[in-house]
Design a protein around this motif. Structure first.
Motif, short mmCIF file in Angstrom:
data_model
loop_
_atom_site.label_atom_id
_atom_site.label_comp_id
_atom_site.label_asym_id
_atom_site.label_seq_id
_atom_site.Cartn_x
_atom_site.Cartn_y
_atom_site.Cartn_z
N GLY A 1 -1.55 4.98 6.80
CA GLY A 1 -1.52 3.77 6.00
C GLY A 1 -1.76 2.39 6.77
O GLY A 1 -2.66 1.56 6.46
N LEU A 2 -1.40 2.51 7.98
CA LEU A 2 -1.50 1.37 8.77
C LEU A 2 -2.79 1.11 9.26
O LEU A 2 -3.43 0.04 9.48
N MET A 3 -3.51 2.43 9.62
CA MET A 3 -4.99 2.06 10.31
C MET A 3 -5.90 1.88 8.89
O MET A 3 -6.88 1.08 8.97
N VAL B 1 -0.44 -3.74 -6.17
CA VAL B 1 -0.22 -2.57 -5.64
C VAL B 1 -1.44 -1.65 -5.18
O VAL B 1 -2.53 -1.83 -5.96
N SER B 2 -1.48 -1.37 -4.12
CA SER B 2 -2.77 -0.50 -3.52
C SER B 2 -2.48 0.61 -3.41
O SER B 2 -1.08 1.11 -3.18
N GLY B 3 -3.12 1.63 -3.40
CA GLY B 3 -2.85 3.19 -3.36
C GLY B 3 -3.70 3.96 -2.23
O GLY B 3 -4.97 3.63 -2.14
N ILE B 4 -3.27 4.67 -1.42
CA ILE B 4 -4.01 5.58 -0.33
C ILE B 4 -3.60 7.01 -0.76
O ILE B 4 -2.29 7.25 -0.67
N LYS B 5 -4.71 7.75 -0.95
CA LYS B 5 -4.14 9.35 -1.13
C LYS B 5 -4.60 9.97 -0.06
O LYS B 5 -5.92 10.10 0.10
N LEU B 6 -3.76 10.78 0.45
CA LEU B 6 -3.91 11.69 1.77
C LEU B 6 -4.55 13.01 0.99
O LEU B 6 -3.97 13.47 -0.15
N ALA C 1 0.93 -1.35 -0.05
CA ALA C 1 -0.10 -0.05 0.02
C ALA C 1 0.76 1.38 -0.09
O ALA C 1 1.68 1.32 0.82
N PHE C 2 0.81 1.95 -1.09
CA PHE C 2 1.40 3.15 -0.95
C PHE C 2 0.72 4.38 -0.66
O PHE C 2 -0.33 4.82 -1.34
N VAL C 3 1.34 5.20 0.07
CA VAL C 3 0.29 6.28 0.72
C VAL C 3 0.93 7.58 0.38
O VAL C 3 2.15 7.77 0.51
#
Ligand code: UDP
Ligand code: MG
Length: 315
Positions: free
Chosen positions: A87-89, A69-74, A45-47
């Protein structure tokens, strides 16, 4: 069936290293899956921590062509520690364990197996510890050493030469979720969680490409955060200083009194000096008392969990 691993990789303006990071980590994840070390549902997971360059576009594209590949966008740049926590949560419910690592390939990805092996031996938290600091400048080495020393003196439990390369099991992640503080210093918080822990040694290399997102100013403010988020000792020091000054002043006054009674020639300056000291000492003492209450308020507003139950045996 093997357990599911999620890698959590915070990225801030990392377009220069990202393609290589994804390539190397994909290879590594595939090898670990083939060995049966982790399940096929494992992901990286790429944040994106509010990057201004093409980081998110690269993550999106990689997600389209690579199912690992997963993605997390802040929504905004919140800094490394917050990006890591986000990311962890976010992945906590999906995985059995998560490993956090930097996007710049400084953390040796070849030791990922060893983290998982420690987890399989029963560790809930595994700290990646640098075996040496040879790749650091002399300045960074000595300031880091000084920082660990100060933290130790202040009674903060932190793992020597460990940054944020770390495995956490799902229940350790759940415990981390109980911490409500805003000033995040994860390497100070995680050791307070408890559970069985282990360490894995690794060599930290140079950044693969791009520049450090931690200039000296950010590093200093991070260290200051580490001290002030974990210790009320600086507040207690005020009281100690106040008491010391008062005692010194009292001794000075006593000496002046003795001189007076014994008829020894006495100047007036010792009286002036000691009264100034006394006045300062009393003020510091009062400040220290106020500080003691502020320290308590500070602990209360943090609302950290008072305990974390590891096991509950019940029939
Ligand atoms: N990082 C982040 N947000 C920030 C600054 C840094 O997510 O505001 C990420 C960065 O992309 C990298 C990691 O945190 O993956 C560590 O940063 P860096 O390598 O620049 O720090 P250094 O290794 O120089 O201490
Ligand atoms: Mg780095």
């Amino acid at each position: 069936m093997a357990d599911t691993l999620y890698l959590v990789i915070p990225c801030y303006n990392e377009e220069e290293v990202l393609p290589e990071t994804i390539r190397r980590l994909t290879g590594k994840m595939n090898r670990m899956m083939e060995k049966g070390l982790i399940s096929r549902r494992s992901r990286m997971a790429f944040v994106d921590d509010g990057s201004r360059d093409r980081t998110w576009a690269l993550i999106q594209a990689a997600h389209g062509e690579n199912h690992l590949v997963s993605g997390i966008k802040l929504a905004h740049n919140r800094g490394h520690q917050n990006a890591l926590l986000a990311g962890l949560m976010t992945v906590a419910e999906k995985c059995d364990m998560a490993i956090s690592l930097d996007a710049d390939l400084q953390d040796d990805v070849e030791v990922l197996d060893r983290f998982v092996e420690k987890y399989q031996e029963g560790c809930d938290i595994v700290y990646g510890v640098r075996s040496s600091r040879q790749t650091d400048t002399a300045f960074k080495r000595s300031t880091a050493l000084g920082f660990y020393k100060v933290m130790e003196k202040l009674g903060v439990e932190i793992v020597y030469n460990h940054a944020d390369y770390r495995l956490m099991s799902r229940r350790a992640l759940k415990a981390l979720g109980e911490y409500r503080e805003v000033n995040l210093f994860l390497r100070g918080i995680v050791p307070t969680i408890g559970f069985r822990t282990g360490t894995v040694e690794y060599e930290r290399s140079e950044r693969f490409a791009g520049t450090s997102k931690y200039p000296l100013k950010k590093m200093l403010s991070f260290a200051w955060d580490g001290v002030t988020s974990f210790s009320v000792k600086p507040l207690q020091l005020i009281t100690t200083l106040g008491v010391t000054l008062c005692v010194l002043a009292a001794l000075g006054m006593l000496a002046a009194l003795v001189c007076l009674f014994c008829g020894l020639p006495a100047a007036s300056w010792p009286w002036i000096l000691t009264s100034v000291w006394m006045a300062c000492g009393v003020q510091l003492l009062c400040l220290g008392v106020a500080g003691a209450y502020i320290g308590k308020i500070y602990q209360e507003v943090k609302a950290r969990p008072r305990y974390l139950v590891e096991e509950f045996l019940d029939r």
